[in-house]
Design a protein around this motif. Structure first.
Motif, PDB file in Angstrom:
ATOM      1  N   ASP A  47       0.843  -1.178   0.025  1.00  0.00           N
ATOM      2  CA  ASP A  47      -0.211   0.027  -0.153  1.00  0.00           C
ATOM      3  C   ASP A  47       0.987   1.446  -0.085  1.00  0.00           C
ATOM      4  OD1 ASP A  47      -2.468  -1.506   0.012  1.00  0.00           O
ATOM      5  OD2 ASP A  47      -2.533  -1.536   2.222  1.00  0.00           O
ATOM      6  N   LEU A  48       1.876   1.099  -0.884  1.00  0.00           N
ATOM      7  CA  LEU A  48       2.676   2.331  -0.752  1.00  0.00           C
ATOM      8  C   LEU A  48       2.349   3.471  -1.678  1.00  0.00           C
ATOM      9  CD1 LEU A  48       6.056   0.344  -1.277  1.00  0.00           C
ATOM     10  CD2 LEU A  48       5.121   1.339   0.896  1.00  0.00           C
ATOM     11  N   THR A  49       2.677   4.596  -1.268  1.00  0.00           N
ATOM     12  CA  THR A  49       2.708   5.901  -2.318  1.00  0.00           C
ATOM     13  C   THR A  49       4.064   6.182  -2.513  1.00  0.00           C
ATOM     14  OG1 THR A  49       0.399   6.699  -1.365  1.00  0.00           O
ATOM     15  CG2 THR A  49       1.890   8.334  -2.319  1.00  0.00           C
ATOM     16  N   VAL A  50       4.301   6.253  -3.983  1.00  0.00           N
ATOM     17  CA  VAL A  50       5.697   6.638  -4.273  1.00  0.00           C
ATOM     18  C   VAL A  50       5.713   7.660  -5.085  1.00  0.00           C
ATOM     19  CG1 VAL A  50       7.964   5.738  -5.438  1.00  0.00           C
ATOM     20  CG2 VAL A  50       6.180   4.071  -4.051  1.00  0.00           C
ATOM     21  N   ALA A  51       6.648   8.707  -4.638  1.00  0.00           N
ATOM     22  CA  ALA A  51       7.054  10.070  -5.352  1.00  0.00           C
ATOM     23  C   ALA A  51       8.227   9.774  -5.955  1.00  0.00           C
ATOM     24  CB  ALA A  51       6.849  11.124  -4.530  1.00  0.00           C
ATOM     25  N   SER A  52       8.026   9.940  -7.533  1.00  0.00           N
ATOM     26  CA  SER A  52       9.309   9.300  -8.347  1.00  0.00           C
ATOM     27  C   SER A  52       9.013  10.039  -9.553  1.00  0.00           C
ATOM     28  CB  SER A  52       9.623   8.112  -8.098  1.00  0.00           C
ATOM     29  OG  SER A  52      10.801   7.815  -9.191  1.00  0.00           O
ATOM     30  N   ASN A  53       9.979  10.364 -10.398  1.00  0.00           N
ATOM     31  CA  ASN A  53       9.939  10.956 -11.767  1.00  0.00           C
ATOM     32  C   ASN A  53       9.267  10.008 -12.450  1.00  0.00           C
ATOM     33  OD1 ASN A  53      10.638  12.555 -14.184  1.00  0.00           O
ATOM     34  ND2 ASN A  53      11.768  10.915 -14.558  1.00  0.00           N
ATOM     35  N   ASN A  54       9.302   8.628 -12.360  1.00  0.00           N
ATOM     36  CA  ASN A  54       8.864   7.631 -13.024  1.00  0.00           C
ATOM     37  C   ASN A  54       9.088   6.336 -12.370  1.00  0.00           C
ATOM     38  OD1 ASN A  54      11.181   6.249 -13.349  1.00  0.00           O
ATOM     39  ND2 ASN A  54      11.755   7.335 -15.312  1.00  0.00           N
ATOM     40  N   GLN A  70       2.869  -3.654  -4.670  1.00  0.00           N
ATOM     41  CA  GLN A  70       2.944  -3.144  -3.396  1.00  0.00           C
ATOM     42  C   GLN A  70       2.819  -1.674  -3.479  1.00  0.00           C
ATOM     43  OE1 GLN A  70       6.872  -5.885  -3.108  1.00  0.00           O
ATOM     44  NE2 GLN A  70       6.934  -4.619  -1.232  1.00  0.00           N
ATOM     45  N   VAL A  71       2.728  -1.174  -4.648  1.00  0.00           N
ATOM     46  CA  VAL A  71       2.534   0.007  -4.781  1.00  0.00           C
ATOM     47  C   VAL A  71       0.772   0.545  -5.038  1.00  0.00           C
ATOM     48  CG1 VAL A  71       3.159   2.167  -6.078  1.00  0.00           C
ATOM     49  CG2 VAL A  71       4.721   0.544  -5.794  1.00  0.00           C
ATOM     50  N   LYS A  72       0.431   1.392  -4.209  1.00  0.00           N
ATOM     51  CA  LYS A  72      -0.872   1.763  -4.287  1.00  0.00           C
ATOM     52  C   LYS A  72      -1.139   3.090  -5.151  1.00  0.00           C
ATOM     53  CE  LYS A  72      -2.726   3.923  -0.892  1.00  0.00           C
ATOM     54  NZ  LYS A  72      -3.457   4.514   0.366  1.00  0.00           N
ATOM     55  N   LYS A  73      -0.109   3.644  -4.980  1.00  0.00           N
ATOM     56  CA  LYS A  73      -0.213   5.179  -5.898  1.00  0.00           C
ATOM     57  C   LYS A  73       0.827   5.648  -6.370  1.00  0.00           C
ATOM     58  CE  LYS A  73      -1.673   9.903  -5.155  1.00  0.00           C
ATOM     59  NZ  LYS A  73      -2.519  11.065  -4.233  1.00  0.00           N
ATOM     60  N   MET A  74       0.925   6.319  -7.310  1.00  0.00           N
ATOM     61  CA  MET A  74       2.407   6.908  -7.912  1.00  0.00           C
ATOM     62  C   MET A  74       2.164   8.285  -8.147  1.00  0.00           C
ATOM     63  SD  MET A  74       5.021   4.538  -8.379  1.00  0.00           S
ATOM     64  CE  MET A  74       5.991   5.976  -8.968  1.00  0.00           C
ATOM     65  N   ILE A  75       3.091   8.913  -7.675  1.00  0.00           N
ATOM     66  CA  ILE A  75       3.245  10.562  -7.852  1.00  0.00           C
ATOM     67  C   ILE A  75       4.196  10.714  -8.889  1.00  0.00           C
ATOM     68  CG2 ILE A  75       3.265  12.966  -7.092  1.00  0.00           C
ATOM     69  CD1 ILE A  75       2.544  11.685  -4.246  1.00  0.00           C
ATOM     70  N   SER A  76       4.267  10.840 -10.223  1.00  0.00           N
ATOM     71  CA  SER A  76       5.035  10.777 -11.292  1.00  0.00           C
ATOM     72  C   SER A  76       4.875  11.629 -12.433  1.00  0.00           C
ATOM     73  CB  SER A  76       5.261   9.486 -11.837  1.00  0.00           C
ATOM     74  OG  SER A  76       5.621   8.389 -10.653  1.00  0.00           O
ATOM     75  N   SER A  77       6.013  11.895 -13.282  1.00  0.00           N
ATOM     76  CA  SER A  77       6.095  12.731 -14.401  1.00  0.00           C
ATOM     77  C   SER A  77       5.811  11.982 -15.537  1.00  0.00           C
ATOM     78  CB  SER A  77       7.121  13.678 -14.341  1.00  0.00           C
ATOM     79  OG  SER A  77       7.267  14.536 -13.208  1.00  0.00           O
ATOM     80  N   TYR A  78       6.597  10.852 -15.546  1.00  0.00           N
ATOM     81  CA  TYR A  78       6.593   9.844 -16.809  1.00  0.00           C
ATOM     82  C   TYR A  78       6.480   8.561 -16.613  1.00  0.00           C
ATOM     83  CZ  TYR A  78       8.749   8.005 -21.094  1.00  0.00           C
ATOM     84  OH  TYR A  78       8.886   7.286 -22.134  1.00  0.00           O
ATOM     85  N   VAL A  79       5.610   7.995 -17.202  1.00  0.00           N
ATOM     86  CA  VAL A  79       5.338   6.347 -17.074  1.00  0.00           C
ATOM     87  C   VAL A  79       5.289   5.770 -18.435  1.00  0.00           C
ATOM     88  CG1 VAL A  79       3.828   7.042 -15.039  1.00  0.00           C
ATOM     89  CG2 VAL A  79       2.844   6.868 -17.454  1.00  0.00           C
ATOM     90  N   GLY A  80       5.996   6.133 -19.462  1.00  0.00           N
ATOM     91  CA  GLY A  80       5.988   5.639 -20.620  1.00  0.00           C
ATOM     92  C   GLY A  80       6.771   4.381 -21.081  1.00  0.00           C
ATOM     93  N   GLU A  81       7.566   3.985 -20.111  1.00  0.00           N
ATOM     94  CA  GLU A  81       8.695   2.826 -20.231  1.00  0.00           C
ATOM     95  C   GLU A  81       8.256   1.632 -19.607  1.00  0.00           C
ATOM     96  OE1 GLU A  81      10.850   3.262 -22.469  1.00  0.00           O
ATOM     97  OE2 GLU A  81      10.795   5.069 -22.878  1.00  0.00           O
TER      98      GLU A  81
END
Length: 231
Positions: A47-54, A70-81
């Motif tokens: 249930d992790l919230t992860v702040a990362s560029n991607n 394991q990740v519930k939410k991403m705070i990100s800029s780019y997810v294309g890869e």
């Protein structure tokens, strides 16, 4: 105070808990805390919230934590890869908070500096601005962005001394310094720990006051998109 630990698992001991927010340094696969990410995966923290560029790629970096759900939410800029990122997001399994890259970097920096929020023109008139406070300065519209304060920051540096002073190598000095400052606890993995006093003070990119735990390890440094010419 002891800062140097023998392994990523040891450095994370007593720090991880379900539902926590983690700020992770790196850009693509450059300068990512790969050892700490692998140790978080092994720990099973969820249930992790992860702040990362991607979110890395499917089988490396933060993509490993997505693969194990394991990740519930991403705070990100780019997810294309990351195909798994896309699949989970489109199926509603993963929350996503999109941020322009500069805004995300500044949100981390602001959180580390004790600044609760700031106004920016970036994103005005787009979906980024939806639900956010709008304010006018000098005839221009700005939106309010909140600083990020994470429970844990994980970063990767080139060199450190045993007090935690960090030196990043070239483009690995991207989101790492900002991510490091915004964590209530910061753990850094490095390629080399050098004797105290051997680092040129003018070459230190992040003072050791921000770093609580430190480990040295071997890194794969995988290339995100390998392009070669014909033989």
């Amino acid at each position: 105070m002891k800062k140097v630990y023998d392994s990523a698992a040891e450095a994370l001991e007593g720090v991880l808990f379900d539902g926590m927010t983690i700020a992770a340094g790196g850009f693509g696969l450059c300068g990512i805390p790969e050892l700490l990410i692998a140790a978080i995966r092994e720990a099973g923290t969820k249930d992790l919230t992860v702040a990362s560029n991607n979110a890395g790629v499917d089988d490396f970096g933060l993509g490993l934590l997505l693969k194990t759900r394991q990740v519930k939410k991403m705070i990100s800029s780019y997810v294309g890869e990351n195909a798994e990122f896309m699949r989970q997001y489109l199926s509603g399994e993963l929350e996503l908070e999109f941020n322009p890259q500069g805004t995300l970097a500044e949100r981390m920096r602001a959180g580390g500096a004790g600044i609760p929020g700031f106004y920016t023109k970036t994103g005005v008139g787009t979906v980024i601005a939806e639900g956010k406070e709008h304010k006018e300065f000098d005839g221009q519209t700005y939106i309010l962005e909140r600083g990020i304060v994470a429970d844990l920051a994980i970063v990767k540096a080139w060199k450190a001394d045993d007090t935690g002073n960090l030196v990043f190598r070239k483009t690995a000095r991207n989101f790492n310094p900002n991510a490091a400052t915004c964590g209530k606890i910061c753990i850094a993995e490095v390629e080399e720990i050098v004797p105290r006093g051997s680092l040129d003070p003018d070459k230190i990119h992040l003072p050791g006051i921000y770093v609580h735990r430190l480990l040295q390890g071997e890194h794969e440094k995988r290339i995100e998109q390998r392009t070669i010419r014909a033989a």
